[in-house]
Write an enzyme that holds these catalytic residues in place. Structure first.
Site, short mmCIF file in Angstrom:
data_model
loop_
_atom_site.label_atom_id
_atom_site.label_comp_id
_atom_site.label_asym_id
_atom_site.label_seq_id
_atom_site.Cartn_x
_atom_site.Cartn_y
_atom_site.Cartn_z
N ASP A 56 0.88 -1.16 0.00
CA ASP A 56 0.00 0.00 0.00
C ASP A 56 0.92 1.22 0.00
O ASP A 56 2.11 1.13 0.34
CB ASP A 56 -0.95 0.00 1.20
C1 BGC Z 1 -4.97 3.42 0.08
C2 BGC Z 1 -5.13 2.45 -1.07
C3 BGC Z 1 -4.91 3.18 -2.36
C4 BGC Z 1 -3.54 3.84 -2.34
C5 BGC Z 1 -3.22 4.62 -3.59
C6 BGC Z 1 -3.68 4.20 0.00
O1 BGC Z 1 -3.65 5.21 0.95
O2 BGC Z 1 -5.03 2.71 1.30
O3 BGC Z 1 -6.40 1.86 -1.04
O4 BGC Z 1 -5.04 2.30 -3.44
O5 BGC Z 1 -3.50 4.74 -1.26
O6 BGC Z 1 -3.98 5.77 -3.65
#
Ligand code: BGC
Length: 786
Positions: free
Chosen positions: A257
């Site tokens: 993530d």
């Molecule tokens: C979120 C993800 C997301 C990623 C990219 C993160 O903060 O938890 O779900 O895909 O950011 O934006």
């Protein structure tokens, strides 16, 4: 140079494609092996992190291309360039209903088609991998991202996730199954430890991922921010290698993530492939250093790089030149999807649908009717291609012979301002029915922030109550991504839950309100009467970085069932404008084994006079079990379509896993012999028919006895009892009455309910410590039939 590069990519991609379709995978692997052998250590380290916010690292000198990853899941959020955040300036795309609405459809085929449409849009906007779906469990009603996740139930979440992934990937676009795993709280999400026992981890928090991986093989999986059982999700060999790869056979790559990596070297050792996004070169240097000083085996790096290249080349090979975004078609489909998600929670005296025969004057009340809320806050925010408003659509499509009035009712800009209520009451009093659009404003539900309560704004609640005082025909039309309380529930005759319905949601709401579509959504999450009733109330959001999953496997309806708590609306519930009758539940056998399983067939008839869809749910209860099991668990479901008077048979096949629970000590799924009740239900609290099957387990399960297993346990098992008879015959004799053999010893509980390790002194030295340990060794190979 750019053209040359593109050309080379094309050639290589074609070669990969051909190799995939015509020759064996061996050829592709050989080519990738060759490339890996030409990469420098620095290039390998770089390949294991992103190039920027939204792309993977290319290596131009070897014609290794990059691919584009972009947010989802209920539509594409593509930034104008890979190095731009893309909030506010993202490219328009179809905003479908969010996951909590998609799940309310309980329609796998439909969710698969949503995936296909999103995959097509990714192709049109040159995106290779969409970051979704999110199959995290809605453990608490307070979870800030509940709108983005499917359900409180692992089977429903996993099946919907798999359907979505298969849809997207059928278009040659990858997915990123997220957030792996136990990512159920936003508060301190970068550090919190999801502290739970093994059984809970497997039965509730791993199962949705397992289903999605096994049924759909997502190209990528996104490792979570949080720690799980004390280890960061990005650094857990257990999660990333043992479970994901070895147990489930995952063939794709793990990406972190965004900013989830803490220790990149440990992450790579655990099986994490790509750190996202690229922040700086610091972590790459650490990788290089770790290889040089022997802390990180180059073979591990090479293995990860090969798997990354496999996905990168696959993605490039499947790109579709000239794909176009079919905005009109997808907008229409988004409306259709939402119309199956809308969940009718109350319909006293058949207040709905609105027909011109019943109601000549309709008051539409509430700012949501003219300024819809249609998705959640955070990284999933899509810029819609257009946006429908309920007031406009109702006027245009249903307003012909009906007088329609509108009052704002509240101000979305100020929750506590109730000054517009009087005007709204006037409009309601002058009408034959009031449709009050209310719910949760945008700031109430957001990624990164948990809710602190589950109430709607004061102004919305008050508005509904006040309108109901002047208009006996009042319907609350709710917009929210997760459960809310309804203090006015007994004051209104109708409640329609419309979720966050996406850009075309307003049309679907109108279709259901006015009876063009018969609602068929069912709750994928329990609505509690009050926050204090919820399973994780005492352990959410945790403190000082620890989140104790104290309710264990009793999440959602499992908890309400066990505690006999009446929810506001139960899991699986949703009304229809027609009625369904269940009959003739038949099992293919009265007795079976875990190997054979059993089929359950039930007939469902539409007994009303409009066509409709019913979600048939199949729950399994283990009537008697060694471990503490939920009263019932959803195992199968199907959505069927029935004309008035029509009936259909639905058949479900139950297999070993459907009877099993996870034994945390033995680390395996066990189906115990015994009777199981199979129930066909219209909701978790509306069991229509039940039958019992006797299961004979064929499993041989390790005894798993050690020096801390109680003497009484050793005594209960035939094999180990014989050993005790040899080891402590005199001590046993002390409990054998006249005429009884040693096997019939009558021990008082306090003498035998001790760990075996204490018996050297309990038996006054008849068994030594060394003998206890020998006994443990001997029992290691013993198994039993559960
Ligand atoms: C979120 C993800 C997301 C990623 C990219 C993160 O903060 O938890 O779900 O895909 O950011 O934006």
């Amino acid at each position: 140079m750019k053209n040359l590069l593109l050309f080379s990519i094309l050639i290589l991609s074609n070669m990969v494609l051909k190799a995939q379709t015509k020759k064996s995978d061996l050829d592709v692997n050989d080519k990738i092996d060759q490339l890996v052998s030409k990469l420098t250590l620095e290039e390998k380290a770089a390949l294991c992190s992103g190039r920027d916010d939204w792309s993977t690292q290319p290596v131009e000198r070897l014609n290794i291309p990059w691919i584009w990853v972009a947010d989802g899941p209920h539509g594409l959020r593509r930034a104008p360039a890979t190095n731009k955040a893309g909030y506010g300036d993202q490219l328009p795309a179809t905003c479908f209903p969010t996951a909590s609405a998609l799940s309310a459809t309980w329609n796998l085929d439909m969710v698969n088609k949503v995936g296909q449409a999103i995959g097509e849009e990714c192709q049109a906007q040159n995106v290779n991998v969409i970051l979704g779906p999110g199959v995290n469990i809605k453990r608490s009603v307070l979870g800030g991202r509940n709108f983005e996740f499917f359900s409180e139930d692992p089977i429903l979440s996993g099946e919907l996730g798999a359907a979505y992934i298969n849809g997207v990937q059928s278009q040659g676009v990858g997915t990123s199954l997220k957030h792996y795993t136990a990512n159920n709280v936003e508060t301190m999400r970068m550090y919190n430890n999801s502290n739970m026992d093994n059984r809970t981890l497997h039965e509730i928090y791993l199962t949705p991922f397992e289903i999605a991986v096994k049924k759909a093989q997502p190209w990528t999986i996104m490792a979570c921010y949080n720690r799980v059982q004390g280890v960061y999700g990005t650094q857990s060999p257990y999660l990333l290698t043992d479970m994901l790869k070895k147990e489930w056979g995952f063939k794709g790559i793990v990406i972190s993530d965004w900013f989830a990596v803490v220790n990149r070297v440990e992450a790579m050792k655990a099986g994490m492939h790509i750190e996202m996004p690229r922040v700086s070169g610091v972590n790459d240097s650490l990788v290089v250093e770790a290889v040089k000083n022997g802390d990180l085996d180059i073979a591990v790096v090479d293995g990860l790089v090969k798997e990354i290249l496999t996905i990168v080349f696959k993605a490039k090979a499947l790109e579709k030149e000239g794909a176009e975004l079919n905005a009109e078609k997808h907008h229409a489909y988004a409306r259709q999807v939402e119309s199956e998600a809308i969940t009718l929670l109350k319909n006293k005296n058949q207040i709905l649908p609105v027909t011109k025969e019943k109601y000549k004057r309709v008051a539409i009340i509430g700012e949501f009717a003219s300024a819809p809320r249609y998705q959640g806050n955070g990284s999933s925010e899509v810029k819609p291609t257009r946006l429908d408003k309920a007031l406009d659509i109702i006027k245009k499509e249903y307003g012909k012979d009906i007088k329609i009035s509108y009052a704002q009712g509240y101000k979305l800009s100020d929750d506590n301002d109730t000054s517009l209520i009087d005007e709204a009451k006037k409009a309601a009093a002058d009408a034959d029915i009031a449709l009050v659009f209310a719910g949760l404003p945008l700031q109430y539900e957001s990624e990164g922030i948990d809710r602190t309560h589950i109430n709607m704004p004061v102004s919305h609640n008050k508005l509904i109550s006040e309108i109901a005082k002047v208009q006996k025909n009042t319907v609350a039309v709710l917009t929210n991504g997760s459960a809310v309380t309804m203090p006015w529930i007994n004051e209104v005759d109708g409640i329609l839950e419309t979720w966050l319905g996406g850009q075309a949601g307003a049309g679907a709401v109108a279709d259901v309100l006015f009876g063009k579509i018969n609602p068929s959504g069912k709750l994928a999450e329990t609505f509690p009467v009050k926050l204090e009733d919820t399973p994780s109330f005492l352990n959410f959001p945790g403190e000082q970085g620890e989140v104790l999953y104290g309710e264990r496997i009793f999440v959602g309806y499992r908890y309400y069932d066990e505690k006999k708590i009446e929810p506001l609306f139960p899991f699986g519930f949703g009304l229809s404008y027609t009625t369904f009758e269940y009959s003739n539940l038949k099992l293919s056998a009265k007795k079976t084994t875990d190997k054979e399983g059993v089929s359950a067939t039930v007939t469902v008839k539409n007994t009303g006079d409009v066509k409709g869809k019913e979600v048939v749910q199949l729950y399994v209860t283990d009537n008697k079990s060694t471990l503490f099991r939920p009263k019932k668990e959803l195992k199968k479901f199907a959505k069927i379509d029935l004309e008035p008077g029509e009936e259909k048979e639905v058949t479900f096949k139950l297999e070993a896993r459907d009877f099993s629970c996870y034994d945390g000590k033995r680390e395996m799924w066990i189906a115990e012999s015994g009777e199981f009740t199979i129930s066909a239900a219209s909701s978790s609290r509306d069991i229509r028919l039940s039958e019992v099957v006797a299961l004979q387990s064929t499993q041989q399960v390790p005894l798993a006895f050690d020096e801390y297993t109680f003497f009484s346990e050793y005594w209960k098992n035939k094999q180990t009892r014989a050993l005790l008879m040899e080891l402590v015959p005199n001590w046993i004799k002390g409990f054998t009455g006249e005429g009884k053999s040693g096997y019939n010893a009558d021990f008082p509980g306090f003498m035998v309910d001790h760990p075996m390790i204490k018996y050297p002194y309990i038996t006054n030295g008849e068994i030594s410590h060394a003998q206890v340990m020998e006994l443990v060794e001997k029992c290691k190979g013993f198994t039993y039939n559960p």
